[in-house]
Scaffold this motif. Structure first.
Motif, PDB file in Angstrom:
ATOM      1  N   ALA A  53      45.943   1.998  -3.272  1.00 37.85           N
ATOM      2  CA  ALA A  53      47.344   1.443  -3.291  1.00 37.85           C
ATOM      3  C   ALA A  53      48.298   2.560  -3.002  1.00 37.85           C
ATOM      4  CB  ALA A  53      47.683   0.966  -4.544  1.00 37.85           C
ATOM      5  N   ILE A  54      49.430   1.851  -2.484  1.00 33.78           N
ATOM      6  CA  ILE A  54      50.357   2.816  -1.941  1.00 33.78           C
ATOM      7  C   ILE A  54      51.752   2.445  -2.615  1.00 33.78           C
ATOM      8  CG2 ILE A  54      51.894   3.545   0.347  1.00 33.78           C
ATOM      9  CD1 ILE A  54      49.256   3.106   1.944  1.00 33.78           C
ATOM     10  N   ILE A  55      52.514   3.393  -3.197  1.00 37.58           N
ATOM     11  CA  ILE A  55      53.848   3.176  -3.772  1.00 37.58           C
ATOM     12  C   ILE A  55      54.802   2.973  -2.587  1.00 37.58           C
ATOM     13  CG2 ILE A  55      55.412   4.108  -5.346  1.00 37.58           C
ATOM     14  CD1 ILE A  55      52.753   3.966  -6.633  1.00 37.58           C
ATOM     15  N   ASP A  56      55.428   1.744  -2.945  1.00 37.63           N
ATOM     16  CA  ASP A  56      56.329   1.345  -2.073  1.00 37.63           C
ATOM     17  C   ASP A  56      57.723   1.799  -2.262  1.00 37.63           C
ATOM     18  OD1 ASP A  56      57.633  -0.166   0.118  1.00 37.63           O
ATOM     19  OD2 ASP A  56      57.700  -2.419  -1.088  1.00 37.63           O
ATOM     20  N   ASN A  57      57.827   3.247  -1.798  1.00 34.96           N
ATOM     21  CA  ASN A  57      59.177   3.806  -2.032  1.00 34.96           C
ATOM     22  C   ASN A  57      60.008   4.187  -0.788  1.00 34.96           C
ATOM     23  OD1 ASN A  57      57.763   5.737  -0.907  1.00 34.96           O
ATOM     24  ND2 ASN A  57      57.374   6.892  -2.773  1.00 34.96           N
ATOM     25  N   ILE A  58      61.040   4.681  -0.829  1.00 37.80           N
ATOM     26  CA  ILE A  58      61.907   4.945   0.187  1.00 37.80           C
ATOM     27  C   ILE A  58      61.080   5.724   1.452  1.00 37.80           C
ATOM     28  CG2 ILE A  58      64.093   5.805   1.265  1.00 37.80           C
ATOM     29  CD1 ILE A  58      64.597   3.303  -0.474  1.00 37.80           C
ATOM     30  N   GLU A  59      60.656   6.640   0.795  1.00 35.94           N
ATOM     31  CA  GLU A  59      59.732   7.816   1.808  1.00 35.94           C
ATOM     32  C   GLU A  59      58.624   7.209   2.677  1.00 35.94           C
ATOM     33  OE1 GLU A  59      60.569   8.215  -1.333  1.00 35.94           O
ATOM     34  OE2 GLU A  59      61.944  10.044  -1.523  1.00 35.94           O
ATOM     35  N   TYR A  60      58.152   6.257   2.051  1.00 34.64           N
ATOM     36  CA  TYR A  60      56.871   5.412   2.544  1.00 34.64           C
ATOM     37  C   TYR A  60      57.575   4.538   3.549  1.00 34.64           C
ATOM     38  CZ  TYR A  60      53.514   1.805   3.533  1.00 34.64           C
ATOM     39  OH  TYR A  60      52.743   1.036   4.105  1.00 34.64           O
ATOM     40  N   LYS A  61      58.708   3.803   3.111  1.00 36.60           N
ATOM     41  CA  LYS A  61      59.051   2.767   4.363  1.00 36.60           C
ATOM     42  C   LYS A  61      59.802   3.577   5.503  1.00 36.60           C
ATOM     43  CE  LYS A  61      60.240  -0.531   0.778  1.00 36.60           C
ATOM     44  NZ  LYS A  61      61.448  -1.457   0.029  1.00 36.60           N
ATOM     45  N   GLU A  62      60.207   4.905   5.263  1.00 37.44           N
ATOM     46  CA  GLU A  62      60.932   5.318   6.498  1.00 37.44           C
ATOM     47  C   GLU A  62      60.001   6.361   7.295  1.00 37.44           C
ATOM     48  OE1 GLU A  62      64.030   7.827   4.745  1.00 37.44           O
ATOM     49  OE2 GLU A  62      65.307   6.065   4.484  1.00 37.44           O
ATOM     50  N   ASN A  63      58.680   6.458   6.711  1.00 31.85           N
ATOM     51  CA  ASN A  63      57.785   7.479   7.529  1.00 31.85           C
ATOM     52  C   ASN A  63      56.942   6.416   8.323  1.00 31.85           C
ATOM     53  OD1 ASN A  63      55.531   8.915   8.178  1.00 31.85           O
ATOM     54  ND2 ASN A  63      55.753  10.244   6.253  1.00 31.85           N
ATOM     55  N   VAL A  64      57.403   6.147   9.485  1.00 35.51           N
ATOM     56  CA  VAL A  64      56.745   5.313  10.527  1.00 35.51           C
ATOM     57  C   VAL A  64      55.472   5.682  10.923  1.00 35.51           C
ATOM     58  CG1 VAL A  64      56.835   4.264  12.936  1.00 35.51           C
ATOM     59  CG2 VAL A  64      58.964   4.499  11.455  1.00 35.51           C
ATOM     60  N   ALA A  65      55.318   7.071  11.132  1.00 39.82           N
ATOM     61  CA  ALA A  65      53.886   7.632  11.446  1.00 39.82           C
ATOM     62  C   ALA A  65      52.928   7.336  10.679  1.00 39.82           C
ATOM     63  CB  ALA A  65      54.223   9.185  11.877  1.00 39.82           C
ATOM     64  N   PHE A  66      53.112   7.470   9.260  1.00 40.92           N
ATOM     65  CA  PHE A  66      52.200   7.382   8.036  1.00 40.92           C
ATOM     66  C   PHE A  66      51.830   5.700   8.151  1.00 40.92           C
ATOM     67  CE2 PHE A  66      50.615   6.635   3.878  1.00 40.92           C
ATOM     68  CZ  PHE A  66      49.750   7.520   3.825  1.00 40.92           C
ATOM     69  N   LYS A  67      52.773   4.903   8.069  1.00 45.14           N
ATOM     70  CA  LYS A  67      52.432   3.754   8.043  1.00 45.14           C
ATOM     71  C   LYS A  67      51.583   3.270   9.097  1.00 45.14           C
ATOM     72  CE  LYS A  67      56.071   1.097   7.032  1.00 45.14           C
ATOM     73  NZ  LYS A  67      57.380   0.454   7.130  1.00 45.14           N
ATOM     74  N   GLU A  68      52.022   3.603  10.318  1.00 51.77           N
ATOM     75  CA  GLU A  68      50.794   3.229  11.528  1.00 51.77           C
ATOM     76  C   GLU A  68      49.573   3.844  11.482  1.00 51.77           C
ATOM     77  OE1 GLU A  68      52.878   4.409  15.065  1.00 51.77           O
ATOM     78  OE2 GLU A  68      54.423   2.754  15.110  1.00 51.77           O
ATOM     79  N   ALA A  69      49.511   4.998  10.788  1.00 45.41           N
ATOM     80  CA  ALA A  69      48.005   5.625  10.498  1.00 45.41           C
ATOM     81  C   ALA A  69      47.534   4.991   9.761  1.00 45.41           C
ATOM     82  CB  ALA A  69      48.363   7.142  10.159  1.00 45.41           C
ATOM     83  N   ILE A  70      47.992   4.403   8.509  1.00 46.45           N
ATOM     84  CA  ILE A  70      47.328   3.716   7.401  1.00 46.45           C
ATOM     85  C   ILE A  70      46.962   2.452   7.856  1.00 46.45           C
ATOM     86  CG2 ILE A  70      49.273   2.990   6.180  1.00 46.45           C
ATOM     87  CD1 ILE A  70      45.776   4.188   4.570  1.00 46.45           C
ATOM     88  N   ALA A  71      47.844   1.671   8.720  1.00 44.33           N
ATOM     89  CA  ALA A  71      47.510   0.455   9.059  1.00 44.33           C
ATOM     90  C   ALA A  71      46.157   0.187  10.162  1.00 44.33           C
ATOM     91  CB  ALA A  71      48.939  -0.066   9.602  1.00 44.33           C
ATOM     92  N   SER A  72      46.363   1.491  10.690  1.00 42.56           N
ATOM     93  CA  SER A  72      45.228   1.475  12.047  1.00 42.56           C
ATOM     94  C   SER A  72      43.643   1.421  11.146  1.00 42.56           C
ATOM     95  CB  SER A  72      45.383   2.433  12.859  1.00 42.56           C
ATOM     96  OG  SER A  72      44.914   3.828  12.069  1.00 42.56           O
ATOM     97  N   VAL A  73      43.603   1.950   9.808  1.00 42.07           N
ATOM     98  CA  VAL A  73      42.443   1.701   9.319  1.00 42.07           C
ATOM     99  C   VAL A  73      42.148   1.037   7.881  1.00 42.07           C
ATOM    100  CG1 VAL A  73      41.877   4.252  10.078  1.00 42.07           C
ATOM    101  CG2 VAL A  73      42.993   3.960   7.853  1.00 42.07           C
ATOM    102  N   SER A  74      43.126   0.167   7.955  1.00 40.21           N
ATOM    103  CA  SER A  74      43.007  -0.796   6.585  1.00 40.21           C
ATOM    104  C   SER A  74      43.400  -2.273   7.287  1.00 40.21           C
ATOM    105  CB  SER A  74      44.041  -0.276   5.753  1.00 40.21           C
ATOM    106  OG  SER A  74      45.361  -0.389   6.208  1.00 40.21           O
ATOM    107  N   ASN A  75      43.606  -2.953   5.985  1.00 38.17           N
ATOM    108  CA  ASN A  75      43.802  -4.421   5.947  1.00 38.17           C
ATOM    109  C   ASN A  75      45.503  -4.813   6.671  1.00 38.17           C
ATOM    110  OD1 ASN A  75      44.306  -3.475   3.618  1.00 38.17           O
ATOM    111  ND2 ASN A  75      45.161  -5.403   2.862  1.00 38.17           N
TER     112      ASN A  75
END
Length: 384
Positions: A53-75
């Protein structure tokens, strides 16, 4: 003379309950238990996505690089084929993530702060995968940050190279068949059944040893060439063993759905050669080992089970460990050679490995019968 001896020895075998039980019924029962115990053994190595699971906080929403990285290897990338995903991610709040972790619904969760923090309840392989992914992301991010800081002009070239990266390796399968670890267990089972046929060869040798039984005394006094009489009896035993192994193959293929590939003619040839090897193996044990009938039978069964174990009957990895670390042991083990002959037909498109195995089995049979021949010629008794 030949037909008379052949037919009568054949009748003796099929009326022997121990022969039918151990050579025919026991391998079939063992194969059935294999099917029941490991029905999905071929899928044991398939990777299942790790639930996180990933906590849906402000830091996650604003970190585009991490969002793309985790999306590339997940559902999160929208890929419905889960076998290509490393993670099965659920975006949620901190309270729900903690509840899911405590209920073992996930193995851990990530909370994005300045850097992603990992929270797990216990250690294990899945937790290690999550940790290594985050470490890899941090290292890559750090490298980009350093390059951007020291040489901003190079960052665009690096991005272009990453986007245009090519693979110069191509995976080529040696066959049209898919690798299936389950097959090795069934092939080792057939090898064991073939070596069990050694009891027939052992019985024929005992029948010509006057110090073992009254039948041996009668055979020794019979007014006929002993080697010719022995050859006729061995042929009868070999034919019975071939029929037993072919019946086992039919049950495996049509009863249990075991795949032997499409080279059925060569599969039958392997069954015949392997059956002859098993009978010769038992005859050699009977002529070389000294002792009573029960002692010789015990040696034959013990050696057969040891060779079958080394061929991967109980633990499949043993076969490959021996082939890698002590290949000479693999080549002198008839059970391993038999199972490898069947596997080479299933997995490889070429026949070089198959004919190597068949040649080894034929040489083994020839050497065994030569030993039996010289031992029987030297049999002499002070009195009968």
């Amino acid at each position: 003379m030949f037909l008379h001896i052949f037919i009568n020895r054949f009748k003796c075998y099929i009326k022997d309950k121990e022969v039918i039980i151990w050579l025919f019924i026991f391998p079939i029962l063992l194969a059935t238990m294999f099917k029941m115990a490991i029905p999905n053994a071929s899928t044991f190595e398939e990777f299942e996505p790790v639930n996180i699971a990933i906590i849906d906080n402000i830091e996650y929403k604003e970190n585009v690089a991490f969002k793309e990285a985790i999306a590339s290897v997940s559902n999160l990338n929208g890929n419905v084929d889960t076998k290509d995903n490393l993670f099965n991610v659920k975006i949620t709040n901190e309270l729900e993530a903690k509840d899911m972790l405590n209920n073992n619904e996930i193995i851990g969760y990530i909370e994005m702060k300045y850097e992603p923090d990992i929270f797990v309840k216990e250690s294990g392989l899945d937790q290690t995968i999550l940790k290594e992914f985050v470490n890899s992301y941090l290292q890559t991010s750090s490298q980009f940050a350093n390059i951007l800081k020291e040489n901003p002009e190079a960052i665009q070239n690096l991005i272009s190279e990453l986007g245009e990266s090519k693979s110069y390796l191509k995976e080529v399968s040696p066959t049209d068949s898919e690798s299936n670890n389950t097959m090795s267990y069934y092939y080792a089972l057939i090898a064991m059944a073939c070596l069990y046929g050694g009891s027939l060869g052992l019985m024929e040798v005992l029948n010509f040893q006057a110090n073992q039984s009254a039948k041996g005394v009668r055979m020794s006094l019979a007014p006929i060439n002993k080697l010719k009489l022995f050859a006729y009896s061995i042929i009868s035993a070999s034919v019975l063993q071939v029929l037993i192994i072919l019946s086992l193959l039919v049950y495996l293929m049509f009863g249990l759905g075991v795949d032997f590939g499409n080279k059925i003619g060569y599969v039958i040839l392997t069954a015949i050669v392997s059956s002859l090897t098993g009978v010769s193996f038992g005859a050699m044990i009977g002529s070389v080992v000294k002792g009573t009938e029960s002692f010789k039978s015990g040696i034959l069964i013990s050696v057969t089970m040891l060779l079958s174990f080394l061929a991967g009957l109980m633990i499949g990895s043993i076969k490959y460990m021996i082939s890698t670390n002590a290949p000479i042991l693999a080549y002198i083990n008839p059970a391993n050679v038999i199972s490898d002959a069947f596997y080479s037909l299933y997995y490889y498109n070429t026949y070089s490995r198959f004919f190597t195995n068949i040649s080894i089995l034929l040489v083994f049979s020839l050497v065994s019968y030569l030993i039996v021949f010289f031992k029987m010629r030297r049999l002499k008794y002070a009195s009968i």
